[in-house]
Design a protein around this motif. Sequence first.
Motif, mmCIF file in Angstrom:
data_model
loop_
_atom_site.group_PDB
_atom_site.id
_atom_site.type_symbol
_atom_site.label_atom_id
_atom_site.label_comp_id
_atom_site.label_asym_id
_atom_site.label_seq_id
_atom_site.Cartn_x
_atom_site.Cartn_y
_atom_site.Cartn_z
ATOM 1 N N ASP A 118 57.781 -15.869 38.899
ATOM 2 C CA ASP A 118 57.084 -15.580 40.156
ATOM 3 C C ASP A 118 57.554 -14.249 40.746
ATOM 4 N N PHE A 119 58.774 -13.852 40.391
ATOM 5 C CA PHE A 119 59.326 -12.592 40.879
ATOM 6 C C PHE A 119 59.724 -11.730 39.685
ATOM 7 N N VAL A 120 59.417 -10.443 39.752
ATOM 8 C CA VAL A 120 59.616 -9.555 38.607
ATOM 9 C C VAL A 120 60.292 -8.253 39.045
ATOM 10 N N ARG A 121 60.678 -7.470 38.064
ATOM 11 C CA ARG A 121 61.268 -6.154 38.300
ATOM 12 C C ARG A 121 60.251 -5.086 37.918
ATOM 13 N N VAL A 122 60.045 -4.121 38.787
ATOM 14 C CA VAL A 122 59.043 -3.081 38.558
ATOM 15 C C VAL A 122 59.753 -1.737 38.377
ATOM 16 N N ILE A 123 59.447 -1.056 37.265
ATOM 17 C CA ILE A 123 60.029 0.253 36.949
ATOM 18 C C ILE A 123 58.935 1.305 37.074
ATOM 19 N N THR A 124 59.144 2.279 37.969
ATOM 20 C CA THR A 124 58.137 3.314 38.209
ATOM 21 C C THR A 124 58.729 4.703 37.995
ATOM 22 N N PHE A 125 58.059 5.493 37.169
ATOM 23 C CA PHE A 125 58.338 6.921 37.058
ATOM 24 C C PHE A 125 57.048 7.644 37.463
ATOM 25 N N ASP A 126 56.910 7.876 38.787
ATOM 26 C CA ASP A 126 55.710 8.467 39.366
ATOM 27 C C ASP A 126 54.618 7.397 39.410
ATOM 28 N N PRO A 127 54.281 6.901 40.604
ATOM 29 C CA PRO A 127 53.300 5.806 40.730
ATOM 30 C C PRO A 127 51.929 6.134 40.156
ATOM 31 N N LYS A 128 51.634 7.420 39.973
ATOM 32 C CA LYS A 128 50.356 7.806 39.380
ATOM 33 C C LYS A 128 50.440 7.934 37.858
ATOM 34 N N PHE A 129 51.651 7.728 37.314
ATOM 35 C CA PHE A 129 51.814 7.941 35.870
ATOM 36 C C PHE A 129 52.297 6.689 35.150
ATOM 37 N N SER A 130 53.458 6.158 35.502
ATOM 38 C CA SER A 130 54.035 5.038 34.758
ATOM 39 C C SER A 130 54.593 3.979 35.708
ATOM 40 N N VAL A 131 53.934 2.792 35.715
ATOM 41 C CA VAL A 131 54.402 1.642 36.491
ATOM 42 C C VAL A 131 54.375 0.439 35.561
ATOM 43 N N GLU A 132 55.544 -0.148 35.272
ATOM 44 C CA GLU A 132 55.596 -1.263 34.317
ATOM 45 C C GLU A 132 56.532 -2.358 34.812
ATOM 46 N N LEU A 133 56.221 -3.591 34.405
ATOM 47 C CA LEU A 133 57.147 -4.705 34.578
ATOM 48 C C LEU A 133 58.172 -4.608 33.458
ATOM 49 N N ILE A 175 61.710 13.233 37.220
ATOM 50 C CA ILE A 175 61.192 12.212 38.132
ATOM 51 C C ILE A 175 62.255 11.146 38.352
ATOM 52 N N HIS A 176 62.529 10.838 39.603
ATOM 53 C CA HIS A 176 63.546 9.834 39.915
ATOM 54 C C HIS A 176 62.989 8.432 39.688
ATOM 55 N N LEU A 177 63.856 7.569 39.197
ATOM 56 C CA LEU A 177 63.493 6.175 38.958
ATOM 57 C C LEU A 177 63.270 5.456 40.281
ATOM 58 N N ASP A 178 62.140 4.752 40.351
ATOM 59 C CA ASP A 178 61.890 3.852 41.475
ATOM 60 C C ASP A 178 61.954 2.435 40.909
ATOM 61 N N GLU A 179 63.046 1.749 41.210
ATOM 62 C CA GLU A 179 63.266 0.400 40.686
ATOM 63 C C GLU A 179 63.138 -0.611 41.820
ATOM 64 N N LYS A 180 62.243 -1.564 41.647
ATOM 65 C CA LYS A 180 62.094 -2.632 42.642
ATOM 66 C C LYS A 180 62.397 -3.963 41.974
ATOM 67 N N ARG A 181 63.292 -4.731 42.568
ATOM 68 C CA ARG A 181 63.673 -6.032 42.010
ATOM 69 C C ARG A 181 63.083 -7.168 42.846
ATOM 70 N N ASN A 182 62.912 -8.302 42.184
ATOM 71 C CA ASN A 182 62.423 -9.512 42.862
ATOM 72 C C ASN A 182 61.122 -9.278 43.626
ATOM 73 N N VAL A 183 60.202 -8.592 42.959
ATOM 74 C CA VAL A 183 58.883 -8.341 43.549
ATOM 75 C C VAL A 183 57.971 -9.511 43.194
ATOM 76 N N PRO A 184 57.245 -10.098 44.150
ATOM 77 C CA PRO A 184 56.286 -11.153 43.799
ATOM 78 C C PRO A 184 55.312 -10.631 42.738
ATOM 79 N N ILE A 185 55.000 -11.434 41.737
ATOM 80 C CA ILE A 185 54.209 -10.995 40.592
ATOM 81 C C ILE A 185 52.860 -10.428 41.026
ATOM 82 N N ASP A 186 52.203 -11.051 41.994
ATOM 83 C CA ASP A 186 50.895 -10.554 42.445
ATOM 84 C C ASP A 186 51.027 -9.188 43.111
ATOM 85 N N GLN A 187 52.114 -8.998 43.858
ATOM 86 C CA GLN A 187 52.348 -7.711 44.506
ATOM 87 C C GLN A 187 52.617 -6.630 43.461
#
Length: 865
Positions: free
Chosen positions: A642-657, A614-626
């Motif tokens: 107020d802004f965080v980094r989100v690490i996703t390995f499959d949105p249905k399996f692992s999504v973490e700050l 599974i490819h890493l989906d890394e999002k930076r500076n995401v508003p915390i509520d989003q």
Amino acid sequence: MDSGSIRRKFLEFFEKKGHTIVPSAPLVLKNDPTLLFTNSGMVQFKDYFLGNATPKSTRIADTQKCLRVSGKHNDLEEVGIDTYHHTMFEMLGNWSFGDYFKKEAIAWAWELLTEEYKLPKDRLYVTVFEGDAKENLPFDQDAYNFWKEHIAEDRILRGNKKDNFWEMGEMGPCGPCSEIHVDLRSEEEVKKIPGKDVVNMSHPQVIEIWNNVFMEFNRKADGSLEKLPAQHVDTGMGFERLCMAIQKKTSNYDTDVFTPLLDFIGQAAGIKYKAEEKTDIAMRVIADHVRAVSFAIADGQLPSNTGAGYVIRRILRRAVRYGFTFLNFKEPFIYKLVPVLGNQLRDVFPELESQKDYVGKVIFEEEASFLRTLEKGLKRMEGLSSISGEQAFELYDTYGFPLDLTSLIARERGFTVDEEGFKVEMEKQKSRSKAAAAKETGDWVLIGEDVKSEFIGYDFLESEIKIIKYRKVKQKNKEQFQLVFDRTPFYAESGGQVGDTGYIESANEKIYILDTKKENELIVHSADKLPENLTSSFNAIVDKHKRQLSMDNHSATHLLHAALRSVLGKHVEQKGSLVNDKVLRFDFSHFAAMTPAEIQKVEDIVNVKIREDIHLDEKRNVPIDQAKALGAMALFGEKYGDFVRVITFDPKFSVELCGGTHVKSTGNIGLFKIVSESSVAAGVRRIEAITAENAEQFVRTEIALLDEVRALLKNPKDLVASLKSLSEEKHALEKKIEAFNQEKANQLKDELARKALKSNGYSLILEKVSVPSADALKNVAYALRNQFDDLLLILAADVDSKPQVAVMIGEKLASTNAYHAGNMVKELAKEIDGGGGGQPFFATAGGKNLNGLDAVIEKARKLIQ
């Protein structure tokens, strides 16, 4: 006005004055080496004062959970005894970072207290800094002049450096402060003694409620002061004390902050609050301490035997002891208060309400454990007229009694504790660790412009950098240097992931980076030496192999977390982690040991996800509520911006700050292997696992071991059946040996019985013997005691080539107290260079000198003559 309204009014007032309202930081601190807990409202804003970070607003207000039980601010012994000290308390605060200063802070404080809260103006006093000649600090004339606009001059009091000059610590930002005190005494008392005469005199009804600190200096390592580049306001108002004043009570515990807890305790104990002083104190202690313990656990700090965990354990044990002694709580009780507290504060601190089952379970187990040792420790103290340092240390080391608890019990029983002696014993135990912890830190030395450091390590493992500043650190007589770069590819230890190592190099030299840590928001690199030319440009190079292995383990931790929730349930939450290049360790909430099938299922799920690449989906500076809307889990006890980094390995399996470093795809991890599952604390389990090349090496080692076992068994077709057969043969042989030894013991018993001599009114058996085991020696002795009620048996035994002595006295002879087996065996043991003891009628001793058995027999003859 109830406490909730008082809190809301404060925040709404400062919001109208242009302040941004921010949530409380966790009680438990991370990335701050100077503190165990948040002990004041300003702690989460330290980086703004230090210039390491930029505030999102120059005006901020909040209510902050604080804990003061160690170090400079230690009120634990007063908690419950008086009516206004607490372990955990709320601090209402308003802050200005280079914006407004003394004039506005003073005016708004007066407006809020007198116009919004309607506190009587004639019951308020203020203090200002009188100056200090030694520090060359003048009288705070500005604060005095601004206060004159609102309050009579005879109510403006001058305070010394101790009371009216606030410092963050031995080093750092500081400045004069202006306190506001309220006089809650009766009119009759006020007429007798004016309030100004009892301000700062520890009067329970003349108390400080608000402190306005005017930060304008920086304290350097040599003790000198320098002006800060900007002036700041840092205020803190004790919420519980404010409620007492507004609700016209004479005790914080009479406000609705504490009455729900006190009512619950009273009903459970069958005792009314204010019925008797000693039960009142016990109820106050429990009501206060459950707040501190519950929120610390909810914020991620489990009770333990070291550091912050020991502070929490110590607070809880103090509460348990008061409940046990004065309220007759012989079973766990404090855990029952957690839902009451969670419900009471769910709107302002929701973290406890959402974790009340977990927090309650942890407290229950801690209570049950301490109650088991409490009775033993109290019995140990019975009959004593004083407690030596050694005894106090035994109570601490064996029974878990902190020194303050032992001292408290001693005072109640009218005797003393040798506290100095206890400290000596503690020093003996801690001397090495103390030496290791001793640290001298110098001032930062600036190289060029003090710009904010940028972390670029998500995208680069090499970079050209410049050194911004450095300082010298001395520990264990070893000198190191801490460096800060303008930008850095080195990841600083955080979120469980260890810091990067590597080196920086110029054309002329190479400097090794031994570790990278965060100090608040500052990224600090440790090195054994300084570059010769600090102003050079350097190439910073991270140890790529170590980083890769750490990333493998960190990404695997995310997969493990998701797999555990899938197998065990959604109650599973991370409670701690360690990620380095060798191993990953993951602590999680769960109330039972995992079964082998559950462990295997979790391991299988993680390995499936690895093979899916599974490819890493890394999002930076995401508003915390989003980020939360995406399903990212926010961990309690972590402070998010107020802004965080989100690490996703499959949105249905692992999504973490997460702020850590990760693999580009899960296939990089290679292999995942769980090596252990264990308990860490009540309701917390721990998994240790390995990945990548370490997992491959583990598998190779296990296969090699299996091949070696097969070879020893001559390569059987069915290895398990062969081992089972071998085990059964061994068990059968052991049974035969046991029967043989029993037969020999019976023969020895009969032989010794025949040798019994009647002498001086007892049957004496004094012999040198050989027996196969200590159990056989004991069985022979008891068998002979059953045969002779006037027995005096002394055996010098060769037990499998090791010397032992046994003394047994028959029931009839024992009743005369003519002989004491324990005393006799201690004396006889000297002949075999050993020691031992036991009961008055039976005792044994072991030793080193087998040749001394004959001397045992001779000495025994003399002892019984």
